[in-house]
Write a protein that holds these residues in place. Structure first.
Motif, PDB file in Angstrom:
ATOM      1  N   UNK A  68      36.546  47.588  51.280  1.00  0.00           N
ATOM      2  CA  UNK A  68      35.652  48.709  51.006  1.00  0.00           C
ATOM      3  C   UNK A  68      34.223  48.317  51.356  1.00  0.00           C
ATOM      4  N   UNK A  69      33.427  49.316  51.718  1.00  0.00           N
ATOM      5  CA  UNK A  69      32.080  49.055  52.224  1.00  0.00           C
ATOM      6  C   UNK A  69      31.108  48.613  51.144  1.00  0.00           C
ATOM      7  N   UNK A  70      31.340  49.040  49.924  1.00  0.00           N
ATOM      8  CA  UNK A  70      30.406  48.735  48.845  1.00  0.00           C
ATOM      9  C   UNK A  70      31.141  48.678  47.523  1.00  0.00           C
ATOM     10  N   UNK A  71      30.483  48.101  46.521  1.00  0.00           N
ATOM     11  CA  UNK A  71      31.069  48.056  45.182  1.00  0.00           C
ATOM     12  C   UNK A  71      31.270  49.460  44.641  1.00  0.00           C
ATOM     13  N   UNK A  72      30.318  50.352  44.920  1.00  0.00           N
ATOM     14  CA  UNK A  72      30.427  51.724  44.433  1.00  0.00           C
ATOM     15  C   UNK A  72      31.650  52.421  45.016  1.00  0.00           C
ATOM     16  N   UNK A  73      31.907  52.234  46.311  1.00  0.00           N
ATOM     17  CA  UNK A  73      33.061  52.879  46.932  1.00  0.00           C
ATOM     18  C   UNK A  73      34.365  52.268  46.433  1.00  0.00           C
ATOM     19  N   UNK A  74      34.346  50.969  46.111  1.00  0.00           N
ATOM     20  CA  UNK A  74      35.552  50.317  45.592  1.00  0.00           C
ATOM     21  C   UNK A  74      35.915  50.835  44.204  1.00  0.00           C
ATOM     22  N   UNK A 132      35.611  37.902  40.785  1.00  0.00           N
ATOM     23  CA  UNK A 132      34.824  37.404  41.917  1.00  0.00           C
ATOM     24  C   UNK A 132      35.470  36.133  42.453  1.00  0.00           C
ATOM     25  N   UNK A 133      35.591  36.054  43.781  1.00  0.00           N
ATOM     26  CA  UNK A 133      36.197  34.897  44.436  1.00  0.00           C
ATOM     27  C   UNK A 133      35.297  34.426  45.567  1.00  0.00           C
ATOM     28  N   UNK A 134      35.597  33.259  46.099  1.00  0.00           N
ATOM     29  CA  UNK A 134      34.833  32.708  47.212  1.00  0.00           C
ATOM     30  C   UNK A 134      35.243  33.375  48.526  1.00  0.00           C
ATOM     31  N   UNK A 135      36.563  33.474  48.759  1.00  0.00           N
ATOM     32  CA  UNK A 135      37.063  34.038  50.005  1.00  0.00           C
ATOM     33  C   UNK A 135      38.230  34.974  49.736  1.00  0.00           C
ATOM     34  N   UNK A 175      33.738  39.223  46.915  1.00  0.00           N
ATOM     35  CA  UNK A 175      33.883  37.888  47.485  1.00  0.00           C
ATOM     36  C   UNK A 175      32.646  37.494  48.287  1.00  0.00           C
ATOM     37  N   UNK A 176      32.480  36.190  48.429  1.00  0.00           N
ATOM     38  CA  UNK A 176      31.388  35.681  49.255  1.00  0.00           C
ATOM     39  C   UNK A 176      31.675  35.902  50.742  1.00  0.00           C
ATOM     40  N   UNK A 177      32.949  35.800  51.109  1.00  0.00           N
ATOM     41  CA  UNK A 177      33.307  35.854  52.519  1.00  0.00           C
ATOM     42  C   UNK A 177      34.683  36.499  52.698  1.00  0.00           C
ATOM     43  N   UNK A 209      32.569  42.878  49.774  1.00  0.00           N
ATOM     44  CA  UNK A 209      31.707  41.706  49.917  1.00  0.00           C
ATOM     45  C   UNK A 209      30.609  41.762  48.868  1.00  0.00           C
ATOM     46  N   UNK A 210      30.369  40.643  48.203  1.00  0.00           N
ATOM     47  CA  UNK A 210      29.371  40.586  47.138  1.00  0.00           C
ATOM     48  C   UNK A 210      27.990  40.960  47.666  1.00  0.00           C
TER      49      UNK A 210
END
Length: 233
Positions: A5-11, A156-159, A190-192, A216-217
């Motif tokens: 998803x493009x953003x946290x809001x859309x997710x 939240x995760x790294x990858x 996620x970071x990446x 993506x965070x």
């Protein structure tokens, strides 16, 4: 299925509602899904019951939801270093259910494994045990704890790859993997985001079958307490 998803809001769009049970990862600020929490605050949902090790710190994370009166109850292990929570609790604006860290972790794991309840010695003879079923096994007293099934988990995760397989960095694993399994819907920041196959199979900490949405965070990782080594005189 496209999980990106493009953003946290859309997710979060269409997936959050009043009075739901939310599992939120993090140990202090480590592994805390701050972008998703900020987006959740903007939805205006209220009456939330939130399972999280702690309630963020003043002005950051879940404390923002507490300030806005969006959380009705916290199920937590530790609520220190948080004057926002303290003020709300003493004013009777928020309910607290203490759950020892190991017990809370097992409640989440049990929920994800389809185990409705289990017995533990932790908390026997304390306020933790009040109102809970007691049983004796091999001459020892245990209390019954219920597994936790969340409506939504924010972690939240790294990858993450496109299938949702996750890799966490060091202690950011904390409660995040268990929360991913116990929820009807798991949303991860996620970071990446990497191509499928970029995470070696033996480094996948949470399989993609437990993850439905990825973003993506938007907020960089924070350091709760910065400690620097003093230079030699």
């Amino acid at each position: 299925m496209n999980k990106i998803f493009e953003s946290a809001a859309s997710a979060l769009d269409g997936q959050v509602k009043d009075n739901m049970l939310l599992a939120c990862g993090g140990f202090g600020l480590c592994g805390m899904p701050e972008s998703l929490i900020d987006a959740l605050a903007e939805t205006g949902v209220t009456g939330l019951t939130v399972v999280s090790n702690n309630a963020g710190i003043d002005g950051i994370g879940l404390a923002k939801l507490i300030e806005r009166g969006q959380i009705a109850k916290m199920i937590s292990s530790y609520v220190g270093n948080n004057k926002t929570f303290e003020k709300a609790y003493l004013a009777g604006e928020i309910e607290l259910e203490f759950s020892p860290q190991g017990t809370m972790s097992e409640r989440l794991r049990a929920g994800g494994a389809g185990i409705p309840a289990f017995y533990t010695k932790t908390g026997v003879g304390t306020v933790i045990a009040e109102g809970k079923k007691h049983e004796e096994f091999d001459g020892e007293t245990y209390i019954q704890e219920r597994g936790i099934r969340a409506d939504v988990a924010l972690i939240r995760a790294e990858k993450a790859d496109y299938q949702g397989n996750l890799l966490f960095r060091k202690t950011a694993r904390n409660f995040n993997p268990m929360m991913a399994t116990c929820a009807r819907l798991t949303i991860v920041e996620v970071e990446e985001i990497v191509p499928n196959g970029a995470i070696p199979p033996d480094q996948v900490h949470t399989p993609g079958i437990f993850v439905q949405r990825i973003v993506k965070a938007a907020v960089p990782k924070r350091i709760e307490f910065v400690t620097n080594r003093q230079e030699n005189a």
